[in-house]
Scaffold this motif. Structure first.
Motif, PDB file in Angstrom:
ATOM      1  N   LEU A 869       0.884  -1.382  -0.151  1.00 23.17           N
ATOM      2  CA  LEU A 869       0.566  -0.279   0.113  1.00 23.17           C
ATOM      3  C   LEU A 869       0.886   1.359  -0.017  1.00 23.17           C
ATOM      4  O   LEU A 869       0.796   2.338  -0.340  1.00 23.17           O
ATOM      5  CB  LEU A 869      -0.879  -0.112   1.631  1.00 23.17           C
ATOM      6  N   CYS A 870       1.961   1.213   0.068  1.00 26.60           N
ATOM      7  CA  CYS A 870       2.822   2.140   0.098  1.00 26.60           C
ATOM      8  C   CYS A 870       3.739   2.764  -0.456  1.00 26.60           C
ATOM      9  O   CYS A 870       4.166   3.035  -0.598  1.00 26.60           O
ATOM     10  CB  CYS A 870       3.784   1.659   1.084  1.00 26.60           C
ATOM     11  N   GLY A 871       3.369   1.855  -1.430  1.00 24.34           N
ATOM     12  CA  GLY A 871       4.082   1.603  -3.036  1.00 24.34           C
ATOM     13  C   GLY A 871       3.892   2.877  -3.999  1.00 24.34           C
ATOM     14  O   GLY A 871       2.656   3.112  -3.791  1.00 24.34           O
ATOM     15  N   PRO A 872       4.143   2.782  -4.958  1.00 24.28           N
ATOM     16  CA  PRO A 872       3.739   4.461  -5.478  1.00 24.28           C
ATOM     17  C   PRO A 872       2.770   4.398  -6.699  1.00 24.28           C
ATOM     18  O   PRO A 872       2.060   4.948  -7.316  1.00 24.28           O
ATOM     19  CB  PRO A 872       5.274   4.348  -6.408  1.00 24.28           C
ATOM     20  N   ASN A 875      -3.293   0.608  -6.537  1.00 20.26           N
ATOM     21  CA  ASN A 875      -4.390   1.859  -6.813  1.00 20.26           C
ATOM     22  C   ASN A 875      -5.732   0.307  -5.737  1.00 20.26           C
ATOM     23  O   ASN A 875      -5.975  -0.073  -5.902  1.00 20.26           O
ATOM     24  CB  ASN A 875      -5.184   0.749  -8.026  1.00 20.26           C
ATOM     25  N   ILE A 876      -5.579   1.703  -4.901  1.00 17.01           N
ATOM     26  CA  ILE A 876      -6.219   1.762  -3.464  1.00 17.01           C
ATOM     27  C   ILE A 876      -7.499   1.512  -3.666  1.00 17.01           C
ATOM     28  O   ILE A 876      -8.058   0.590  -3.084  1.00 17.01           O
ATOM     29  CB  ILE A 876      -6.658   3.018  -2.808  1.00 17.01           C
ATOM     30  N   ALA A 877      -8.150   1.809  -4.826  1.00 15.01           N
ATOM     31  CA  ALA A 877      -9.419   2.177  -4.963  1.00 15.01           C
ATOM     32  C   ALA A 877     -10.440   0.356  -5.452  1.00 15.01           C
ATOM     33  O   ALA A 877     -11.359   0.013  -4.883  1.00 15.01           O
ATOM     34  CB  ALA A 877     -10.396   2.527  -6.210  1.00 15.01           C
ATOM     35  N   SER A 878      -9.056  -0.324  -5.759  1.00 13.14           N
ATOM     36  CA  SER A 878      -9.156  -1.752  -5.819  1.00 13.14           C
ATOM     37  C   SER A 878      -9.772  -2.572  -4.943  1.00 13.14           C
ATOM     38  O   SER A 878     -10.258  -3.890  -5.535  1.00 13.14           O
ATOM     39  CB  SER A 878      -8.291  -2.385  -7.114  1.00 13.14           C
ATOM     40  N   LEU A 904      -6.282   8.000  -0.336  1.00  9.22           N
ATOM     41  CA  LEU A 904      -7.309   8.317  -1.380  1.00  9.22           C
ATOM     42  C   LEU A 904      -7.513   9.529  -1.234  1.00  9.22           C
ATOM     43  O   LEU A 904      -8.182  10.416  -1.527  1.00  9.22           O
ATOM     44  CB  LEU A 904      -8.611   7.734  -1.133  1.00  9.22           C
ATOM     45  N   GLY A 905      -6.339  10.847  -0.436  1.00  9.09           N
ATOM     46  CA  GLY A 905      -6.275  12.146   0.271  1.00  9.09           C
ATOM     47  C   GLY A 905      -7.527  12.536   0.674  1.00  9.09           C
ATOM     48  O   GLY A 905      -7.586  13.194   1.225  1.00  9.09           O
TER      49      GLY A 905
END
Length: 1007
Positions: A869-872, A875-878, A904-905
């Motif tokens: 998850l800390c990778g560049p 895709n978090i939404a998936s 996701l901000g």
């Protein structure tokens, strides 16, 4: 070059019982023959032509003038004629003529296009209608389109197009009419023959052939007045090939001026010097207009080899356009309207007296065949199967290449390793030259050839001799139906052609006479037999029947025979053995037995075609398994022919039953000659098949692992077999999975990266190897995903691996599930080796330091998920729908939720979560995340929240107070004093905030 064979394409014959000498004749559909007889040629007789033994009269009808030309149009079931009366020429169409030929005397005569709104008298369906087509110039010739029924009429220097219309005068009655649609003005060309099909127009004069296409283009017209469309010819068209001949002081009859022969195809034909101008009559749709596309121009020079030159000796004749249709798209009835047929290919034929030319003009414009006649020809007719040519005393039958060209237009897989067809350039052959005395005219329909003979008086006596009776071995016993004593000097015959299957069998039998002495002749004759069957199968009128099944059987047999030729003979086209054997439907076992039985001497070597077939068949992972005996035979063949291919042949699933000891013996011989890593790996596989694991290990230790991986890339079937569309692990794969899992995973990754296996296929393969239940994911598969993510550069594969790994980590954490085997790589290994695994954020590590100790494996899964998850590029939404499985009431679950919402901000939401559940981590979080454009969240979000929560003095009061002090220190260093005062709470304790105000003020003084 024309090959000459003595076959029997003609069968029985019938004499048409016409009482007067025929002047013209034409075929109507499949069952009728129309004959206009002398003297006068003002009466047309109809005869039944579809019966084998009888040719009964069907009736007759009178024409309005002497018939000079006559033709039948199947699309519309009408007869069109050019007639002469009172020294004038007329163009007439006879509709519903069958009623008249059956004895009905009612006739309706009308002019084209008149009284279209009112019902015609022919609406009673039992009377013939004669449609007069008035023309300003005398008609020279005409042609009807076999697809639409439209009529194209040629006059001097112009063509007139009449479109066929069907008018519904009553719900159950449709009446035919024509509409004068277009006039084509042609400069520098006077047609003697015309052919029209699917918009293609072919014209010939004495020594010129010209083909163009009439195309319809959408156009918006603003008026209905008469208008002219410009030709597509370039400017200065008269500066083309037709050069102006300067006047000479000599008389025109003193010289014959011969222009240079030329052939122009497609765009080049625009330079022919023939100008075509289109003139619309204004009666067709306003939303369309016509354009001209030039297709072909051919000009010939007269034959000046003889001392006496005659124009008749050099005229072009027998112009014809032959369409071939898509299979299964036609249901042409015997009479009346036929449904629209989809054109597949189109061919154009025209002939000089001694040579004929056949072009394909549909998708490609190309001369595909030339026909050299043994003597001067008078007329020729082209069919999909044959070209029939008449000379003064011979009926000649040639093969054609139409089906070969059409097959390539229809099937893109022809000329590949899947399918084959004899080439279009294959030499044509003359199947028969049948003696007839005084041949004058010829026509054709379906399986019949109609010929008119007219013998000179001195030939009639010769014609009565038994040796001149007719036709072939089949017809020598057929007696003439007329009396020889009163036999006239002319006859009209219906000659029935031999059935396709019978002629095919004769060709096959004939080819056997060449198979030992003339290789090319044998292949040529079998290719002719194959095309004969292929043409019959491409007939759109062929329905599902016993005949079609017999044709399909013959087609497969012809493919097998051609495959036999290319395997047995040393030819340059040996590679055709593979597609022909595939098309034959023969199994590899049957092919091996055929080839083996054909070898008279068992020591005779196998030719290249057979080796090529075996090589490709064994590489294609067929589902067929050869017997142990045949498998040993295949090894023997390749040991002699291509020993370097031995390991690849052994890996084929077709050789599953091969004796491993025999295979090992051959491999050792090969290794002594050409050692390689693939041979070594194959020996290791055979050792396992013999149960010798120690021998397998010994072979594997000969090379470094990276070299062994290269061996698997060269021959992936050492690890997997494709059986019934399923990937099956080999014994070697099972062995490596148990003894060298890291090496096995690296090998599968290498296969994927070299396009030897797809990701989904690799997943199923490893699942089958791990023998996990449905839906279960083994650690070996996770190891493969992690290793593949390290090397993969394809973005779509990377995102798919991200999803697979993240959801699997979440699933394990939610179930507190342990891996079935020890993971090959730790989280630290992945972070150090893979850019997609990022460094875990400091605030996440701080949170984890507050959590109770985890199981080591669970801790690894959590660390890998956090790193991912800390990778560049993740895709978090998936994965949001899967986060519900991780509760937020644990530090580990909270860290994952906080990571996702931050990525996701959603920083406000993350601050609330941390303040609620883990306030100790709020300052490390803020220091890492609230930077740059997000720095304002320190005083806009974090400061108000901390102030509000410290007032409540709950159990986390000390932590919140400390966090508030740290937050004020950060804000004091970032804001101006005035701005700092504005963000402080109005009801705050001044003593508490004073030190931070002084800090901000001193910073201002220093700066």
């Amino acid at each position: 070059m024309v090959q000459l064979y003595n076959l029997h394409p003609f069968g029985s014959q019938q004499v048409v019982p016409t009482k007067q000498e025929p002047a013209l004749f034409c075929c109507c559909g499949r069952e009728a023959l129309l004959v206009a007889s002398l003297p006068g040629a003002c009466r047309v007789e109809a005869f039944a032509a579809g019966q084998q033994e009888r040719c009964d009269p069907l009736g007759s009808f009178n024409t309005l003038g002497r018939v000079l030309r006559m033709a039948y149009a199947g699309a519309g079931d009408y007869v069109v004629t050019i007639e002469e009366k009172n020294n004038s020429l007329f163009l007439r169409v006879y509709v519903n003529w069958r009623c008249m030929s059956s004895g009905n005397s009612r006739v309706c005569v009308r002019i084209v296009g008149h009284n279209i709104e009112t019902p015609f008298p022919e609406a009673s369906k039992d009377q013939m209608s004669i449609i007069e087509l008035p023309l300003s110039d005398p008609p020279l010739c005409f042609s009807s389109c076999p697809l639409t029924g439209d009529l194209l009429v040629a006059c001097k220097n112009k063509l007139i197009l009449f479109c066929l219309k069907r008018l519904a005068v009553r719900p159950d009655v449709t009446v035919l009419d024509f509409e004068r649609t277009l006039i084509l003005h042609i400069q520098n060309f006077t047609p003697s023959e015309v052919a029209f099909c699917a918009g293609f127009v072919a014209l010939t004069s004495e020594l010129e052939a010209f083909v163009f296409k009439l195309e319809t283009a959408e156009k918006v017209s603003s008026n209905r007045r008469r208008h002219v469309y410009e030709s597509l010819e370039p400017l200065h068209v008269n500066e083309g090939l037709k050069e102006h001949v300067p006047p000479t002081p000599f008389e025109p009859d003193d010289f014959v001026i011969c222009e240079q022969p030329v052939e122009l195809l497609e765009e080049e034909s625009r330079r022919c010097g023939i100008s075509v101008t289109l003139e619309s009559t204004g009666l067709f749709s306003e939303n369309s207009n016509f354009q001209i596309q030039y297709i072909l121009y051919r000009r010939f020079a007269p034959d000046m080899s003889s001392f006496v030159f005659s124009v008749d000796d050099a005229k072009l004749h027998s112009l014809q356009l032959l369409p071939m249709y898509e299979i299964g798209n036609s249901e042409t009835p015997d009479r009346g309207d036929s449904p629209k047929q989809e054109l597949l290919s189109l061919f154009c034929f025209f002939s000089l007296p001694h040579i004929g030319y056949l072009y394909t003009i549909g998708n490609l414009v190309e001369l595909i065949s030339t026909y050299q006649y043994s003597e001067r020809s008078q007329q020729a007719v082209l069919t999909p199967q044959f070209l029939h040519v008449i000379t003064s005393n011979n009926l000649q039958c040639f093969t054609v290449r139409c089906s070969a060209a059409a097959a390539r237009d229809q099937d893109p897989y022809i000329d590949t390793t899947l399918k084959a067809c004899p080439p279009v350039s294959l030499d044509v052959c003359a199947l028969r030259m049948q003696l007839f005395i005084g041949l004058k005219a010829i026509s054709h329909f379906k399986d019949h050839v109609i010929i008119l003979t007219k013998a000179d008086s001195e030939d009639i006596t010769e014609r009565k001799k038994p040796s001149r009776r007719l036709l072939s071995r089949r017809t020598e016993s057929i007696k003439s139906k007329g009396s020889s004593d009163s036999e006239p000097g002319w006859n009209l015959y219906i000659v029935h052609t031999t059935s396709t299957l019978q002629l095919y069998k004769e060709m096959v039998d004939y080819s056997k006479t060449y198979q030992d002495v003339r290789t090319e002749s044998c292949i040529h004759l079998l290719s002719e037999a194959h095309l004969l069957i292929r043409t019959a199968l491409m007939d759109p009128d062929l329905k599902e029947s016993e005949e079609k099944e017999e044709l399909l059987t013959a087609f497969r047999e012809s493919c097998a025979l051609l495959g036999d030729c290319y395997t047995r003979f040393d030819t340059k086209d040996f590679h055709l053995a593979l597609p022909y054997y595939k098309m034959s439907g023969l199994s590899m076992t049957e092919v091996l037995q055929r080839v083996d039985s054909a070898l008279d001497d068992k020591t005779q070597k196998y030719e290249k075609g057979f080796i090529f077939y075996l090589h490709h068949s064994l590489y294609e992972d067929l589902e067929e398994e050869l017997s142990e005996e045949l498998a040993a035979k295949v090894l023997q063949i390749f040991h002699l022919a291509e020993p370097n291919q031995m390991p690849h042949i052994i890996c084929s699933p077709c050789l599953k039953n091969v004796c491993p000891r025999i295979a090992m013996e051959y491999l050792e011989k090969v290794e002594a000659i050409v050692p390689s890593v693939v041979v070594t790996l194959t020996k290791a596989s055979m050792a396992l098949n013999m149960g010798d694991e120690e021998g397998c290990k010994k072979e594997m230790d000969k090379y470094a692992e990276m070299i062994l991986v290269c061996g698997f890339i060269v021959e992936p079937r050492l690890l997997r077999q494709q059986i019934k569309e399923q990937t099956i692990p080999t014994k070697l794969a099972v062995y490596l999975k148990e003894t060298r899992p890291g090496f096995f995973v690296a090998s599968v990754v290498a296969l994927h990266e070299n396009n030897k296996i797809e990701l989904e296929e690799a997943d199923l393969y490893i699942k089958m190897l791990s023998m996990q239940g449905e839906g279960a994911v083994s650690q070996l598969l996770v190891d493969f995903w992690e290793a593949l993510l390290v090397t993969c550069a394809q973005e779509n594969i990377v995102q798919e691996l991200h999803f697979k790994l993240a959801t699997h980590y979440i699933l394990r954490l939610s179930r507190n599930q342990m891996p079935d085997t020890k993971p090959l790589k730790t989280a630290e290994d992945l972070i150090n080796s893979c850019s997609h695994y990022g460094l875990i954020f400091p605030w996440v590590l701080f949170m984890m330091s507050l959590a109770p100790s985890f199981n080591e494996n669970s801790s690894e899964d959590l660390s890998k998920l956090q790193s991912l998850l800390c990778g560049p590029s993740f895709n978090i939404a998936s994965i949001l729908p899967f986060l519900e499985a991780l509760p937020e009431d644990t530090i580990s679950g909270l860290s994952i939720h906080a990571l996702c919402s931050s990525r996701l901000g959603q920083y406000d939401q993350t601050i609330d979560k941390l303040l609620e559940r883990c306030p100790e981590a709020i300052i490390p979080y803020a220091q890492h995340e609230l930077k740059d454009e997000r720095q304002a969240l320190w005083w806009n979000k974090l400061l108000p929240e901390l102030c509000k929560r410290t007032r409540q003095k709950g159990e986390n009061y000390s932590v919140l107070l400390s966090s508030l002090q740290e937050t004020l220190s950060v804000i004091a260093t970032e804001l101006e004093l005035k701005d700092f005062l504005n963000v402080l709470p109005e009801d705050g304790n001044a003593a508490f905030f004073l030190p931070h105000l002084l800090q901000c003020s001193r910073r201002k003084l220093v700066t």
